[in-house]
Design a protein around this motif. Structure first.
Motif, PDB file in Angstrom:
ATOM      1  N   LYS A  92       0.848  -1.185   0.000  1.00 29.03           N
ATOM      2  CA  LYS A  92       0.000   0.000   0.000  1.00 29.03           C
ATOM      3  C   LYS A  92       0.889   1.242   0.000  1.00 29.03           C
ATOM      4  N   GLY A  95       3.150   2.418   3.119  1.00 25.88           N
ATOM      5  CA  GLY A  95       3.358   1.216   3.938  1.00 25.88           C
ATOM      6  C   GLY A  95       4.744   1.207   4.560  1.00 25.88           C
ATOM      7  N   ASP A 194       2.294  -3.731   3.412  1.00 21.04           N
ATOM      8  CA  ASP A 194       1.123  -3.435   4.243  1.00 21.04           C
ATOM      9  C   ASP A 194       1.072  -4.449   5.395  1.00 21.04           C
ATOM     10  N   TRP A 195       1.665  -4.079   6.506  1.00 25.05           N
ATOM     11  CA  TRP A 195       1.778  -5.026   7.623  1.00 25.05           C
ATOM     12  C   TRP A 195       0.437  -5.358   8.258  1.00 25.05           C
ATOM     13  N   ASP A 196      -0.513  -4.425   8.178  1.00 22.64           N
ATOM     14  CA  ASP A 196      -1.850  -4.738   8.716  1.00 22.64           C
ATOM     15  C   ASP A 196      -2.485  -5.886   7.937  1.00 22.64           C
ATOM     16  N   GLU A 197      -2.294  -5.871   6.623  1.00 26.82           N
ATOM     17  CA  GLU A 197      -2.838  -6.950   5.787  1.00 26.82           C
ATOM     18  C   GLU A 197      -2.138  -8.278   6.108  1.00 26.82           C
TER      19      GLU A 197
END
Ligand code: MN
Length: 206
Positions: A92, A95, A194-197
């Motif tokens: 992202k 990111g 994108d670490w949240d993903e």
């Protein structure tokens, strides 16, 4: 008409500049990912319905059950289809940084810490011979995350693993901007992860 379609990009082609350039992103999505999608559909049309009707994750996890004549094409193009879906959605604009929460804990348990993980991932992925992917994957059998280098488009799912984060090191992923400097591309790629993903994928895998 096959059942798999090219997924829409979650952001514009230029959104990951300057790390990943817009021209590469556009060709990568509209030509390469489209080709894997079309060839997966073609290979599945030659498969029995019991294979064809599964989702691609199940097909790859059970690749040994695909008929001999189609197995190579399904492994390659099914992996290419799935890997690139994960690749786009795993990046992202804005990111990068470091993961937190459960993902950080899992990486710490397996690698000793984020810095150690990043170093291992980068250095091992940089020396993949020819075309392939570096992966962070979850092993349901051990309950841990691990690093895997995979050749060509072969998915970690074919080894019973759940892919969490993949770095595409085919030359088509970086050559226009980075030419032969694969390590520079990998260094830049960390800035758009994108670490949240990735954390959400780990939660689903568990
Ligand atoms: Mn690719």
């Amino acid at each position: 008409m096959g059942k798999h379609t090219l997924p829409e990009m979650p952001y514009p082609y230029d959104a990951l500049e300057p790390h990943l350039d817009a021209r590469t992103m556009e060709i990568h999505h509209t030509k390469h990912h489209q080709a894997y999608t079309d060839k997966l559909n073609a290979a599945l049309e030659a498969c029995p319905a019991e294979i064809r009707d599964r989702d691609v994750e199940a097909i790859l996890s059970g690749i040994g059950g695909v008929p001999d004549a189609q197995r190579g094409a399904v492994n390659f193009n099914g992996g290419g289809y799935d890997n690139h879906r994960l690749f786009w959605a795993g990046m992202k604009p804005g990111g990068g940084g470091e993961p937190g929460g459960a993902l950080a804990d899992a990486i710490g348990a397996s690698f000793g810490g984020f810095a150690e993980f990043k170093q291992k991932f980068s250095s091992t992925t940089a020396v993949i011979q020819g075309s392939g992917w570096g992966w962070l994957a979850y092993s349901p059998s051990s309950g841990k995350v691990e690093y895997r280098s995979m050749p060509n488009q072969t998915s970690p799912r074919t080894e019973g693993l759940v892919p969490l984060l993949g770095c595409d090191v085919w030359e088509h992923a970086y050559y226009l901007k980075y030419q032969n400097r694969r390590p520079d591309y990998i260094s830049a790629w960390w800035n758009v992860v994108d670490w949240d993903e990735v954390d959400a994928r780990l939660a689903r895998a568990r």
